[in-house]
Every structure is written in C-alpha cells, then in structure tokens.
Motif scaffolding. Structure first.
Motif, mmCIF file in Angstrom:
data_model
loop_
_atom_site.group_PDB
_atom_site.id
_atom_site.type_symbol
_atom_site.label_atom_id
_atom_site.label_comp_id
_atom_site.label_asym_id
_atom_site.label_seq_id
_atom_site.Cartn_x
_atom_site.Cartn_y
_atom_site.Cartn_z
ATOM 1 N N SER A 82 0.883 -1.128 -0.148
ATOM 2 C CA SER A 82 -0.214 0.030 0.028
ATOM 3 C C SER A 82 1.003 1.251 0.122
ATOM 4 O O SER A 82 2.074 1.370 0.435
ATOM 5 N N ASN A 137 1.148 -1.010 6.008
ATOM 6 C CA ASN A 137 1.761 -2.226 5.515
ATOM 7 C C ASN A 137 2.268 -3.314 6.755
ATOM 8 O O ASN A 137 2.744 -4.195 6.231
ATOM 9 N N SER A 194 -9.753 -8.575 6.503
ATOM 10 C CA SER A 194 -8.914 -7.338 6.345
ATOM 11 C C SER A 194 -7.639 -6.970 7.380
ATOM 12 O O SER A 194 -6.972 -6.456 6.796
ATOM 13 N N ARG A 195 -7.842 -7.478 8.404
ATOM 14 C CA ARG A 195 -6.833 -7.308 9.400
ATOM 15 C C ARG A 195 -5.611 -8.107 9.171
ATOM 16 O O ARG A 195 -4.589 -7.691 9.342
ATOM 17 N N ALA A 254 -4.476 -8.416 5.846
ATOM 18 C CA ALA A 254 -4.039 -8.156 4.544
ATOM 19 C C ALA A 254 -2.565 -7.958 4.294
ATOM 20 O O ALA A 254 -2.076 -8.258 3.200
ATOM 21 N N ASN A 255 -1.703 -7.842 5.156
ATOM 22 C CA ASN A 255 -0.381 -7.680 5.069
ATOM 23 C C ASN A 255 0.355 -8.910 5.892
ATOM 24 O O ASN A 255 1.769 -8.685 6.217
ATOM 25 N N THR A 272 -7.743 -10.463 -0.217
ATOM 26 C CA THR A 272 -7.647 -9.831 1.081
ATOM 27 C C THR A 272 -7.786 -8.523 0.625
ATOM 28 O O THR A 272 -7.947 -8.047 -0.435
ATOM 29 N N SER A 273 -8.105 -7.502 1.818
ATOM 30 C CA SER A 273 -8.480 -6.135 1.725
ATOM 31 C C SER A 273 -7.854 -5.460 2.797
ATOM 32 O O SER A 273 -7.615 -6.082 3.780
ATOM 33 N N ASN A 274 -7.971 -4.021 2.490
ATOM 34 C CA ASN A 274 -7.335 -3.286 3.342
ATOM 35 C C ASN A 274 -8.097 -1.986 3.677
ATOM 36 O O ASN A 274 -8.354 -1.420 2.856
ATOM 37 N N SER A 283 -7.041 -0.001 6.329
ATOM 38 C CA SER A 283 -6.283 0.739 7.391
ATOM 39 C C SER A 283 -5.868 2.285 7.055
ATOM 40 O O SER A 283 -4.761 2.779 6.542
ATOM 41 N N TRP A 337 -12.844 -0.204 -0.045
ATOM 42 C CA TRP A 337 -11.684 -1.018 0.413
ATOM 43 C C TRP A 337 -10.616 -1.027 -0.776
ATOM 44 O O TRP A 337 -10.839 -0.834 -1.876
ATOM 45 N N THR A 386 -2.345 -5.462 -6.077
ATOM 46 C CA THR A 386 -3.246 -4.779 -4.995
ATOM 47 C C THR A 386 -3.839 -3.811 -5.914
ATOM 48 O O THR A 386 -3.120 -2.949 -6.810
#
Length: 1016
Positions: free
Chosen positions: A172, A177, A217-218, A220-221, A623-625, A627, A664, A694
């Motif tokens: 990201s 990240n 989403s938590r 994602a990294n 996955t998704s983010n 943050s 997202w 991404t």
C-alpha cells in the motif's frame, strides 16, 4: 439485510443456552493430555476410538476430550512417534515415544492447528527457544533473518524500539503495511515491545492470502500468531528462571575527522578562520567524551503446572537496556498469567493476561557532538570542562557524558507506557454431535502512554539565558473484541478428515490523545508535571490533539479436508464491515482456496526410500485493507484565525475533501509451494513462488491550489509484488560419537512495482512514486564520479559554471551529431532509482559435542540502495566547509584526483556542494553474524537431577560481532543497518519518512553477554 443480520446475531446469542441444554445428559468421556517424553505438550496428536471413526486431535496445550463408548480403547498416533493404544479414561496423561523418524511439526493456522504435512497455505513456524538465540527487548530483533519472505528492518537503534516488519514486500501507498499480530488467539492491540520474548512458546507466520484470509482485512499484510506458555493438565508445579547480563560496546565510532584532518580541510577550503577557542594544536575526540559503556539485563521467572482438570502458568519479567548514549535507556516490567479449567465433561473456560509497564528515557545530542569542532579548547585553566565554547558557527553548549548525567532535574525526556492485554474464553462440546464445539473468545485491551519532556534554562543551548520549556502528551488506546466460533472436527472411515470453522466477530478500537506545552517553568523540580504554573505562555495546539473510534464486524467460514493424508483442500470465505469506509462501501466479501498433494504418500513412490516427503501446494486468495484513519470519508478541517472587526476570530477551513465513495483496497495472491524431505528427514527444503496484485489502492490525491484544499483520499492506484522464497534445514551430523551438527539457510527475492497512479499519471515526484518502479525508491541525480581537468570540453556544456573537482552526475538528455550533449544538466536529469536488493536472507548453524554447543545466527543482503545522511547533503556533516566538523572523506584536490568526494572549493548549492545528496547513496550489501553463542547443558548430570533440577544451561553470547562484504562498512567502519526514518536524525529531513536511512541516531553496538536457564 439488517433483518438478516439481527437474526444471525440473535441465533449466536442463543447458541450458548442451547449448548447448556444439550449437555444435560452425561455420556462416557475420555480426556487428558498428550506430552513429549520431556513433559512438554504435544499438539495435533490424533486420538481415535479404536474400531470407529470417532476421533479428535490434541489442542495447543496437548489436551483432548472425546465422548466414547464404555470400555473403549483409544489409539494415539502422530507422525514421528510410536502409536499407542490405551484404555479410555478421564484425566489421562499419555507420553509419546519418538520413533526413528523426525517429528512432523504442527503449526497454528488461525482458529486451529494443522499438521505441517497437511498445510496447504504458506505458513512458517519458529519455536520460542530458537528466537531467544538472539537476545533482545522484543521478538523483531530475534526474528531478523529467520524466516524467508519476512523482512525486519531497523527504524531506530534506540533501546526498546521495534523494527519495521514487511511480509512479502510493501503493498500500500498510504494505508498500513504492517502485519496483524495475534496474541493467544485475539488480535493484539499493543506494541511488540509490550510482549516479553521469554513468554513466547511459538510463533507462526501466515504469508499468503489463502492462509491469512481467515483474519480478513486485518490480515491483509500477513499475520504473526504468537502463542505464549501455558501449563498442562496433571503436571506437577514446575519453576523456571531465564536470565542474562551483558555489556554493550560501540561497534564503531562515527567516521568524523580528527583535529589534524580538520585543519587540512580548513586550509583546503580557505573559508573559515579559527574562533577564539580554536587552535590548530587541539584535538578533541568528542565521541570519547560522550559515549559510554552500555548494559543489558533480563530476568524472568515462571511457574507452570496443572491439576486433574485444569492447568496454570504465571510469569514475571524484568528487562533493562542502557544505551552507550548517556541518559538513554529502556526498562520493562512484565506480568503474564493463564488459567485453563474444565467444568464437567463438556465445558472448559480459561483466560490469559499479559501486562507490562515500560519506561523509556531519551537524550540524543549526537549531531551536536559530531558537528562540533575538534580543535576547540573545552577546558578551563583549572582543568574543569567549560559550559560553552566558541565554535566557528557560534557559541556551543559543551556536551559530554558527565555533563549530561549531572543534569538531574534540569532535563527530562521520558515515555511511560502501561498495557494490559486480556483474553477470556469459554468452550462447550456437544455430546450428541461428536467433534462439534462452540467457543467464545473475548479480548479486552488497554494501553496508556505518557510522554513528558523538560529542558531547563540554557540547557543544550549556546545562550545561557534560553528559556526553559516543557510539554506533556497523554494517550489512551482501548480495544475490545468478541469472537463466536463453531468448530467441527471429525475423521470418517479412517481416511477422511474434515475440519470446519464458522465465526462471527465484532471489535471496536478507540484512541485519544492530548498535548500541552509551556515556557518559563518556575523550577526545575516541576519539570513537566504542572505546566499550569509556568510563568510563560502555554499552548494547546489543536494539531497535537486526537480522537479516533472505529469498529469492524466480520463473518467467516473455513473448511479443511484431507483424504488419506494425500489430497488436501482448504477453502475460506470472509466478509468484513468497516466503520472507517463510506456508506455503501463498508462491506466486502472475499474467498480463498488452497490445494495440496502429498505425492510421497502415493503407492508409486514406495521405492523412493531416500525421499520422506514430497508435497506440492497451490493457493489463491483475496484480502482487503481498510487501514486508513477513521473519518477520512468526512474530510478534514483546520482552524484559521482571522480579523473580524476589531477582534481576532478563529474559523475553520477545509484542508482535505470528503470522499463519499471511499472503499476497500483489494489484494489478490497466487501462491505455489513445494515441500520436500530427504534421508529420513535429515534434509528439509521448502520453495515458494507468489504473485500479488493490489488494486483500488488508498491514495491521497493532491488537489490544485485553486480548490483551496490540499488533498482528498481515494481508491486510485495499483501495485504488484512477485517473489521467490527458499528455506533449507538439515542435520549434517546426527549424534555421531557425541557430535551433532545442524544448519539452516533461507533466502528470498521480492520484486515490488507501482503499476498505476491517480488519473492516469505516470509519476508523483513529490512522493517519489513512479509507475513501473518500486514504491520505495529515490528520485535524484545519479552520481558518476568527479569532473577532471581533461574533461573540460564536455563539462562546459553540462556544467557551464562548474570546475574540475565538482560532482559529476548522469546526463539523460540527447546528444548532437558530434556525440556531445546538447544542453546543461537540469532537473530533467533527476531519475527514479530503485532501493530493492537482489536477494536477502539468513542462516543459522549449531555444532554440539555431548553437553557443549556452539550456535551462530546470521543475515545477509545482496545489492540494493542504502541511504546515509551522514554523507549526503541533508545531514550537514559532509559540507566540506569546516563550519562544522566533517565526516572523514577522501576529497578531490589537484594532487588527489582519484577521490570519490568533491573539491572543498567546488560550486555549491546553499551550504552543500552541488549534487551533495548523491554522496549519501551506497550499495546496501552485507553479511552479518548476528550472534555467536557457546553453551553448556547440565541436564544429564545426575547430581542436578537428584536435586530436582530438570534443565540447566549456561551460555556466553556475542551479539553483532562481525559485518563482512559491506561497501558502507568499508567506507565508514559502521554497521550498514538503517537506524532512522527519512524525516528524522538529520539536519534537514530527507525525502519521505518511509525511506529508511542511517542518520545521527544511537550508534550500533557489540554486546558481550552471559546467561543462565534452569527449570526444577
């Protein structure tokens, strides 16, 4: 939609009541704990009622519970151990005996465990004992170089600081990240320095989307799952102590000029004359006067045990580290506890708590002592040290270790933090549906931090009457999480194994902070404790106050199926709803699936006796983010004072536009893996390739000045990561005449690329973002050497006002028919330059003879770009003007034309030589021995066993002893690891914060340490 959600919530709330009614009828129950022959719990053992398909596996604590028929026999089996058949009973304690093959590991995969042979995603495991081979204040220091695809980069060299963690690269641009940390099953809301490494039993890292999707989403990294020590049922109380003490010495001094070099540079430059306190005969080594011998010590005591139906574990720890910089240290007091208790045959409850209180003192005057003239006289006639001296750039405060340590109440810069992280669970087994369980996890976390600073009158100032000033910041973070899980674990017809998990969870995070500063404090004793008593102004800056609140609701389902230990599949569906995103964009559902084939278990592989494992894996996941800071959908306001009539009024203005479409950030990943084991599991190899994309990257878009606002956050941009990882572990000598030799090596390659920016742009120079280049890159001229006298014809075209001895940079323009450049060097010749290394990794080896063992852990990096602000223009330590002291460099003169650095008299840009920034870039390659440990184990001595001591070990370690093959070390003598963000520890902020540098931060050290571990 809301009606459906309310129905599901009501159903989940009713489920515990339904379970209680189901459990009213008692059946025959078998339960107990399965352990190694050392007494440690064994995870993932198959427990099956003989002659039936009724079975289960042991949990993280080696425990099992199973409803069986009267007079049933239980079969205990686990790869690498002898199968046992025992009569079923309550409170059994089963000790497994190792057979000729090595034990196949069991890993934590998120809301469950799996045998390593059945894992289809990308999961890496590290045992707590292996991590503690490198002593440190937190696990990041212990993990560096341990796991392929996991990069630990130092962001600060101060005591107690954590490293930057990147699992398979950076995804990201603006969002986080950082990986998700899960502590004892619940997402961790604190700092990694809050977790005592001695409390950690194991650590599992989920790297690909098929493995991390279960955390939504938590994750994602990537996800780091930390499991702490727990007791075992039926275990006698066991006491343990782990402690060490070490002395820290400078790895190397900063490469500054001594008095003789400084005088020669001043003569070559011809700009400054000696001040009143300077003389060419003086030679002050400011570093000798400032740096001290540091110290590190750690002491941990613990007790574990269990009863027939329960277990417990408690630990108390103390850690302190003093830097070589005076008045810079970190202390931590930690308390951990866990209790597990059965309630009848079908219910189980427990809790775990991790608490710590830490104190960090900081005083960084490194730039002051490095830039001070080495030819000043700092002593009075009576031999005492002066308070101030006249330097070429003005009057300076004299900084030495003794003066800093004697400041007392005149100076303070302290951070105090308290954190408590608590997990409670309740578990119920349905008696009529074998293998079906319900579990509720509740996490309650709190972290409070108090930062206070005070500088007395004239302290660290060239002016004795400079006003005193102080500030105080308080912040509070709270987090709660509730997870409802239904699991079904069953073996059918001895070949079909199925595990199903369904979950509904909710969590909420709240953060607030406040800050106040003041001048003219009445007394040093007040420091920052009562700023309302200040005689001067006190300020409450609205930019330093904060409040955030956000929530997340999730639904998840996962199925793991295995047939005959040959064919495996894992499928996950996760749906998250985030309060941080805009209406209509809050929810996102994404899948993940992975497949595995244990080729070695096929009958056609029976003749390959030398091959113990051959497994191929493939997985795809999304996955998704989310943050981004809460309220980004609402925009941002700032205060603005203005005149209204005869009064000053405070108004508000928009600084960031709202975005009602903010949603997202998505990532999709393909992962392909190969696991192999040879020669009776003495050689293990894992290789993986991944490709990640991404899209809808969360990115702040700069707005034209005519709009009156600076930016708006939006989902615009795409990035890509591809990589290869390999890990090799082997037993080279296996207890031959008392000798054992094991070794491990991992290396990985990651290629990151920005593939799209906002509105079709190909570059964002302000943020150093360029389509087709890595996210982390520099945008600057490219150093090509020093102009020489015989290059005058070309130099006059490219540098019309230049001269021989100035820095030569790469020309990127066109050439005429005569082969000569057609223009002079300008801003168009600045080019993006990748900081990515070619590959990196780590290694470890242990050689043991009887009770003596020698362990070596190392890390390496090949290629890449290292930024050192000490040599670059932003550090103001390589001005080549002698206004300040200068790093010791080989500079160009008519008699020394082969130098790397320019003529001190060359053309300048402000205070620096023109293009001075290019002098701060180095090849980032290095090979580092991180630790060497020599130990002796007393376990086999009968005298100790008779005294009740089951384990005892003493060891001596050297941490950070050697660095080899480093161009930067060859130039500077220093450790090539970064120690600062780009916007700190230099005279002028360098580029972007995310670009890590070597700056004027706490220097690297070499530590000599003695430790002892024992258990009784």
């Amino acid at each position: 939609m809301k009606a459906k959600l309310n129905f599901l919530r009501a159903l989940l709330l009713m489920l515990p009541l339904m379970l209680v009614s189901f459990a009213a009828s008692s059946q025959n129950a078998a339960s107990g704990t399965v352990v190694y022959d050392t007494g440690e719990p064994l995870i993932g053992v198959t427990v099956q009622e003989q002659g039936t398909t009724n079975g289960t596996i042991t949990d993280l604590d080696g425990k099992f519970s199973l409803s069986v028929a009267a007079n049933a026999q239980l079969v205990f089996s686990f790869i690498g151990y002898e199968t046992q058949i025992l009569p079923a009973a309550s409170g059994m304690k089963v000790t497994m005996t190792e057979d000729t093959k090595a034990i196949d590991e069991v890993v934590v995969v998120g809301y469950g465990t799996q045998r390593k042979e059945a894992v289809t995603g990308s999961v890496a495991s590290v045992k707590g004992d292996d991590m503690r081979a490198v002593a440190g204040s937190n696990i990041t220091q212990s993990l560096q170089g341990r796991v392929a695809g996991v990069e630990m980069t130092q962001t600060s060299s101060k005591p107690g600081e954590t490293m930057q963690i990147r699992i398979r690269g950076t995804r990201s641009l603006n969002a986080s990240n950082d990986p998700l940390i899960v502590l004892d099953g619940i997402p961790f809301a604190g700092n990694l320095s809050d977790i005592n490494p001695s409390d950690i039993k194991s650590l599992d890292i989920l790297k690909d989307a098929s493995a991390t999707a279960i955390y939504g989403s938590r994750g994602a990294n990537g996800v780091i799952i930390i499991t702490t020590n727990r007791g075992s049922e039926g275990q006698k109380a066991q006491f343990s102590y782990n402690g060490y003490y070490g002395v820290k010495k400078l790895f190397s001094k900063f490469p500054m000029m001594d008095g003789e070099e400084f005088v020669k540079l001043r003569e070559a430059r011809g700009q400054f004359k000696n001040s009143v306190d300077e003389a060419n005969s003086n030679n002050v080594d400011w570093q000798d006067l400032y740096f001290e011998t540091g110290m590190v010590t750690s002491h941990d005591i613990g007790v574990t045990g269990g009863t027939k139906a329960g277990s417990y574990s408690f630990g108390l720890g103390y850690y302190k580290e003093e830097a070589v910089v005076p008045s810079q240290d970190f202390s931590r007091f930690s308390l951990r506890g866990s209790v597990d208790q059965k309630l009848g045959d079908y219910f189980k409850v427990g809790f775990s708590t991790t608490n710590n209180f830490s104190i960090t003192n900081d005083c960084n005057q490194i730039f002051t002592i490095l830039s001070a003239s080495p030819i000043v006289n700092i002593y009075n006639e009576d031999g005492t040290v002066k308070d101030r001296v006249d330097n070429t750039d003005g009057t300076r405060y004299v900084v030495t270790a003794d003066k800093v340590n004697d400041l007392g109440d005149k100076y303070a810069n302290v951070r105090k933090a308290f954190g408590t992280y608590n997990t409670f669970y309740g578990e119920a087994e349905l008696p009529y549906v074998k293998g079906l369980k319900y579990r509720i996890n509740v996490g309650l976390n709190l972290r409070h931090q108090n930062n206070g600073s005070y500088t007395g009158v004239g302290v660290f100032s060239g002016t004795p009457t400079t006003n005193s000033n102080a500030s105080v910041t308080n912040s509070l973070t709270t987090n709660w999480a509730v997870e409802n899980l239904i699991t079904y674990d069953k073996i059918f017809a001895e070949k079909h194994s199925i595990n199903f998990v369904a979950m509904y969870s909710a969590e909420e995070n709240m953060y607030n902070s406040s800050n106040i500063s003041a001048k003219d404090i009445q007394s040093d004793h007040f420091q920052y404790f009562n700023l309302g008593r200040a005689d001067g102004t006190y300020t409450v800056n609205p930019d330093y106050q904060g409040y955030q609140k956000s929530g997340l609701i999730s639904y998840m389902g996962r199925v793991m199926y295995s047939y005959d230990s040959k064919y495996m599949i894992s499928a996950t569906v996760r749906s998250d709803g985030s309060s941080r995103l805009a209406e209509g964009h809050k929810w996102h559902t994404y899948p993940a699936v992975s497949l595995g084939w244990n080729v070695r278990n096929e009958s056609f592989m029976d003749s390959f006796d030398w091959l113990d494992q051959l497994k191929v894996r493939a997985g795809y996941g999304e996955t998704s983010n989310q943050s981004v800071d809460p309220y980004k959908t609402l925009g941002l306001l700032a205060t603005q004072p203005y005149n209204f009539g005869g009064e000053t009024i405070t108004g508000f203005r928009v600084t960031e536009l709202p975005n009602p479409g903010l949603g997202w950030e998505y990532s999709s990943t393909w992962n392909f893996g190969l696991d192999m084991a040879f020669f009776r599991n003495r050689l293990n190899v894992t290789a993986e390739y991944y490709a990640m994309k991404t899209k809808d990257v969360l990115l702040g878009i700069s707005m034209p000045g005519t709009t009156g606002v600076s930016s708006v956050m939006a989902n615009i941009g795409e990035t890509q990561n591809k990589g290869f990882e390999m890990s090799v572990d082997g037993t080279i000598i296996d207890n031959k005449n008392g000798w054992t030799w094991t070794a491990g090596l991992n290396f990985y390659i990651n290629r990151n690329k920005l593939t799209k920016l906002a509105s079709g742009q190909t570059e964002d120079k302000g943020n150093n973002w360029f389509v087709g280049m890595p996210i982390d890159c520099i945008y600057d001229y490219k150093y090509e050497g020093i102009w020489q006298e015989d290059e005058e014809e070309t130099r006059k075209i490219l540098e019309p006002s230049g001269s021989a001895g100035m820095i030569k940079v790469k020309y990127t323009g066109e050439y005429g028919a005569d082969g000569k450049p057609v223009r002079k060097i300008n801003d168009d010749d600045r080019v993006p330059q990748s900081m990515e290394c070619d590959f990196q990794g780590g290694f470890n080896t242990t050689v043991a003879w009887k009770n003596i063992d020698l362990n070596i852990v190392g890390a390496f990096k090949a290629g890449g770009l290292l930024i050192s602000t000490l040599y670059g223009g932003s550090g103001y330590l390589n001005l080549l003007s002698t206004k300040n002291n200068n790093v010791s460099v080989d500079y160009w003169t008519p008699e020394n034309t082969g130098a790397r650095y320019p003529n001190p008299k060359t053309e300048r840009s402000s205070d620096n030589a023109k293009y001075a920034s290019t002098l701060g870039y180095f090849d980032a390659s290095y090979l580092k021995i991180r630790t060497i440990t020599l130990g002796y184990n007393f376990d086999k001595l009968s005298a100790l066993k008779n005294a009740g001591i089951s384990k005892m070990r003493v060891y001596f370690s050297v941490i950070n002893p050697f660095v080899m093959f480093s161009p930067y070390k060859k130039e500077s003598g220093m450790d090539p690891e970064t120690n600062s963000y780009g916007n700190e520890n230099s005279a002028v902020a360098y580029g972007q914060k995310r670009l890590l540098t070597i700056g004027t931060n706490t220097p690297s050290t070499r530590t000599y340490m003695f430790g002892m571990n024992f258990t009784f």
